[in-house]
Design an enzyme around this catalytic site. Structure first.
Site, PDB file in Angstrom:
ATOM      1  N   ASP A 203      38.797  -8.896 -26.781  1.00 23.50           N
ATOM      2  CA  ASP A 203      38.772  -9.473 -28.121  1.00 23.50           C
ATOM      3  C   ASP A 203      38.924  -8.428 -29.218  1.00 23.50           C
ATOM      4  OD1 ASP A 203      38.344 -12.177 -27.309  1.00 23.50           O
ATOM      5  OD2 ASP A 203      36.345 -11.553 -26.682  1.00 23.50           O
TER       6      ASP A 203
ATOM      7  N   HIS B 129      31.405 -15.166 -26.243  1.00 21.06           N
ATOM      8  CA  HIS B 129      32.562 -15.324 -25.344  1.00 21.06           C
ATOM      9  C   HIS B 129      33.823 -15.301 -26.221  1.00 21.06           C
ATOM     10  CE1 HIS B 129      34.817 -16.429 -21.853  1.00 21.06           C
ATOM     11  NE2 HIS B 129      34.389 -17.660 -21.642  1.00 21.06           N
TER      12      HIS B 129
ATOM     13  N   HIS C 276      30.636  -5.829 -22.027  1.00 23.25           N
ATOM     14  CA  HIS C 276      31.153  -6.833 -21.100  1.00 23.25           C
ATOM     15  C   HIS C 276      30.214  -6.933 -19.921  1.00 23.25           C
ATOM     16  CE1 HIS C 276      33.976  -9.105 -18.652  1.00 23.25           C
ATOM     17  NE2 HIS C 276      34.584  -9.380 -19.793  1.00 23.25           N
TER      18      HIS C 276
HETATM   19  N1  COA Z   1      26.904  -4.506 -29.704  1.00 21.73           N
HETATM   20  C1  COA Z   1      25.719  -3.868 -29.665  1.00 21.73           C
HETATM   21  N2  COA Z   1      24.952  -3.796 -28.553  1.00 21.73           N
HETATM   22  C2  COA Z   1      25.406  -4.392 -27.456  1.00 21.73           C
HETATM   23  C3  COA Z   1      26.637  -5.070 -27.420  1.00 21.73           C
HETATM   24  C4  COA Z   1      27.390  -5.100 -28.606  1.00 21.73           C
HETATM   25  N3  COA Z   1      28.580  -5.722 -28.662  1.00 21.73           N
HETATM   26  N4  COA Z   1      26.856  -5.544 -26.193  1.00 21.73           N
HETATM   27  C5  COA Z   1      25.796  -5.206 -25.446  1.00 21.73           C
HETATM   28  N5  COA Z   1      24.926  -4.501 -26.217  1.00 21.73           N
HETATM   29  C6  COA Z   1      23.670  -3.932 -25.780  1.00 21.73           C
HETATM   30  C7  COA Z   1      22.573  -4.982 -25.790  1.00 21.73           C
HETATM   31  O1  COA Z   1      21.880  -5.014 -27.012  1.00 21.73           O
HETATM   32  C8  COA Z   1      21.700  -4.519 -24.664  1.00 21.73           C
HETATM   33  O2  COA Z   1      20.930  -3.432 -25.102  1.00 21.73           O
HETATM   34  P1  COA Z   1      19.367  -3.363 -24.743  1.00 21.73           P
HETATM   35  O3  COA Z   1      19.345  -3.289 -23.233  1.00 21.73           O
HETATM   36  O4  COA Z   1      18.925  -2.138 -25.436  1.00 21.73           O
HETATM   37  O5  COA Z   1      18.789  -4.618 -25.287  1.00 21.73           O
HETATM   38  C9  COA Z   1      22.694  -3.956 -23.654  1.00 21.73           C
HETATM   39  O6  COA Z   1      23.827  -3.568 -24.406  1.00 21.73           O
HETATM   40  C10 COA Z   1      23.102  -4.948 -22.575  1.00 21.73           C
HETATM   41  O7  COA Z   1      23.497  -6.163 -23.205  1.00 21.73           O
HETATM   42  P2  COA Z   1      23.378  -7.579 -22.527  1.00 21.73           P
HETATM   43  O8  COA Z   1      23.386  -8.634 -23.591  1.00 21.73           O
HETATM   44  O9  COA Z   1      22.259  -7.608 -21.557  1.00 21.73           O
HETATM   45  O10 COA Z   1      24.734  -7.639 -21.716  1.00 21.73           O
HETATM   46  P3  COA Z   1      25.385  -8.936 -21.164  1.00 21.73           P
HETATM   47  O11 COA Z   1      26.129  -8.575 -19.960  1.00 21.73           O
HETATM   48  O12 COA Z   1      24.408 -10.040 -21.059  1.00 21.73           O
HETATM   49  O13 COA Z   1      26.377  -9.358 -22.366  1.00 21.73           O
HETATM   50  C11 COA Z   1      28.212  -9.547 -23.768  1.00 21.73           C
HETATM   51  C12 COA Z   1      27.716  -9.150 -22.375  1.00 21.73           C
HETATM   52  C13 COA Z   1      29.732  -9.578 -23.738  1.00 21.73           C
HETATM   53  C14 COA Z   1      27.711 -10.940 -24.130  1.00 21.73           C
HETATM   54  C15 COA Z   1      27.709  -8.522 -24.803  1.00 21.73           C
HETATM   55  O14 COA Z   1      28.239  -7.252 -24.506  1.00 21.73           O
HETATM   56  C16 COA Z   1      28.041  -8.920 -26.233  1.00 21.73           C
HETATM   57  O15 COA Z   1      27.268  -9.639 -26.866  1.00 21.73           O
HETATM   58  N6  COA Z   1      29.220  -8.458 -26.780  1.00 21.73           N
HETATM   59  C17 COA Z   1      29.624  -8.859 -28.083  1.00 21.73           C
HETATM   60  C18 COA Z   1      30.353 -10.185 -28.032  1.00 21.73           C
HETATM   61  C19 COA Z   1      31.694 -10.063 -27.381  1.00 21.73           C
HETATM   62  O16 COA Z   1      32.485  -9.180 -27.690  1.00 21.73           O
HETATM   63  N7  COA Z   1      32.000 -10.998 -26.495  1.00 21.73           N
HETATM   64  C20 COA Z   1      33.274 -11.080 -25.826  1.00 21.73           C
HETATM   65  C21 COA Z   1      33.149 -10.722 -24.383  1.00 21.73           C
HETATM   66  S1  COA Z   1      34.768 -10.658 -23.631  1.00 21.73           S
END
Ligand code: COA
Length: 378
Positions: A315, A224, A264
């Site tokens: 971010d 987050h 996201h």
């Molecule tokens: N880098 C690499 N792969 C990513 C990724 C990232 N930043 N964000 C998502 N993915 C991939 C995941 O590995 C997953 O792949 P898979 O299906 O092959 O396992 C897929 O995309 C879906 O990810 P998921 O974790 O299910 O999405 P979510 O909706 O639960 O998570 C976030 C959303 C924001 C937590 C996620 O995109 C993330 O961890 N981002 C990085 C942290 C970040 O920038 N957070 C700030 C958000 S405003």
């Protein structure tokens, strides 16, 4: 009652809200109907807080009296500042220090014991919390660097006053305006994880300080708000290693790591806030003759979109924007909290108006019918 599992509550509607709307396919964000682009360009953070808390933009007189009432609450009790100094000396994580200090504010709040249903008292507490967070955070950052805290000034707006208290000198217009815009962009964002924490706490009819403290703890995590700090650490690592940013990202992905600032839960396209902050990051880099941070960022952005289909979130570009403003990297996430506190308070207040305890279920997957055995016989 359905037994269908929604991991991470993805797509689950739990409340109605008039506050902000995200169109994840169009990449559009509005606060109470106003596009984020217009607000970023034309509205101050104070106007946005008023909009979120009171339902409409203030007229000039309303803005003046609201701003005055916020300014009057900037000072923080000495006991809280002493605790902040102790936490800084103990090298406490800045988000943890902020969480502790905001929790402590309730001891000095005249409305602390007002019932959660007293909306006027909740908004007075909200005003105090939002007004005091910059003072707490600037004091923490200075104490940690062995400097004395700087008293808030009454003649500066919320954004400029924070930069003044942080650096001990008045920011120039570009810095003050950029920071104000960043606060506007982070003020609210639907039912994100920290806002959800805030309303879960509010839904028990607990107090506002508890809601905001819960939310700060939730924002702290790297999935987050913690992502903005991680983005800058990545860009610095790229810079220090003299490696091509793409090589760095390829390697991180091969190791199974996530690239902070991408992906996201709601946006399927580029976050509109990232567009605005990206432009500002570019302008700051060009003005300072250090375009490299923006250049690294765009390379990573292109690669991530092409290879993973993932676009940057807020971010990703707030990181290089803050870095070029000279803000210490580990207070990027507390700055996010500083801004988002307005949204947490707006949602907590709105939710309680038509309150229902938030209490989901978990599917039990443990054993059943175990036979109890006394401890000496196990
Ligand atoms: N880098 C690499 N792969 C990513 C990724 C990232 N930043 N964000 C998502 N993915 C991939 C995941 O590995 C997953 O792949 P898979 O299906 O092959 O396992 C897929 O995309 C879906 O990810 P998921 O974790 O299910 O999405 P979510 O909706 O639960 O998570 C976030 C959303 C924001 C937590 C996620 O995109 C993330 O961890 N981002 C990085 C942290 C970040 O920038 N957070 C700030 C958000 S405003």
């Amino acid at each position: 009652m359905t037994d269908e599992l929604q991991k991470g509550l993805e797509g689950v509607l739990v409340a109605e809200s008039d506050l902000s709307k995200i169109d994840g396919d169009e990449g559009r964000l509005i606060y109470r109907g106003y596009g984020i682009e217009d607000l970023a360009k034309h509205a101050s953070y104070e106007e946005v807080i008023y909009l979120l808390w009171h339902g409409e933009l203030p007229d000039a007189g309303e803005l003046d009296s609201f701003t005055d009432s916020m300014v009057a609450e900037r000072s923080v009790d000495e006991d809280v500042l002493e605790t902040v100094g102790q936490l800084a000396a103990a090298d406490e994580n800045p988000m943890a220090a902020l969480r502790t200090a905001v929790s402590m504010l309730s001891a000095y709040d005249p409305d602390a014991d007002a019932p959660a249903t007293d909306e006027a008292a909740t908004l007075r507490k909200g005003r105090r919390i939002v007004a005091k967070i910059p003072t707490i955070l600037a004091a923490y950052a200075r104490e940690r660097d062995g400097q004395n805290p700087v008293e808030p000034r009454e003649d500066l707006d919320h954004a400029a006053n924070f930069l003044y208290m942080l650096n001990g000198e008045e920011p120039d217009d570009v810095l003050a305006e950029t920071f104000d815009m960043a606060l506007v962009l982070h003020a609210d964002h639907g039912l994100n994880a920290s806002t959800f924490s805030a309303i879960v706490t509010a839904s028990t009819l607990s107090d506002l300080h508890s809601s905001v403290t819960s939310a700060i703890g939730t924002l702290k995590g790297p999935l987050h708000g913690g992502a903005n700090q991680d983005v800058m650490e990545m860009l610095k690592e790229v810079d220090d290693s003299d490696r091509d940013p793409i090589g760095w990202v390829e390697n991180a992905l091969e190791e199974g790591r996530r690239i902070s600032g991408f992906g996201h839960r709601v946006y399927n396209v580029k976050d509109p806030r990232a567009k605005i902050l990206g432009e500002r990051s570019q302008e700051l880099g060009e003005a300072a003759g250090t375009p490299k941070w923006y250049e690294y960022s765009t390379k990573v952005e292109e690669y991530m979109l092409e290879e993973k289909g993932l676009a940057p979130n807020v971010d990703f570009y707030s990181a290089s924007t803050y870095y070029q403003m000279g803000i210490p990297i580990d207070i990027y996430t507390p700055i996010f909290a500083m801004s988002r506190s307005a949204g947490w308070i707006a949602h907590a207040t709105e939710y309680v108006e038509d309150n229902r305890l938030i209490r989901p279920r978990a599917r039990y997957t443990g054993p059943e019918d175990q036979q109890f055995v006394d401890v000496e016989d196990r």
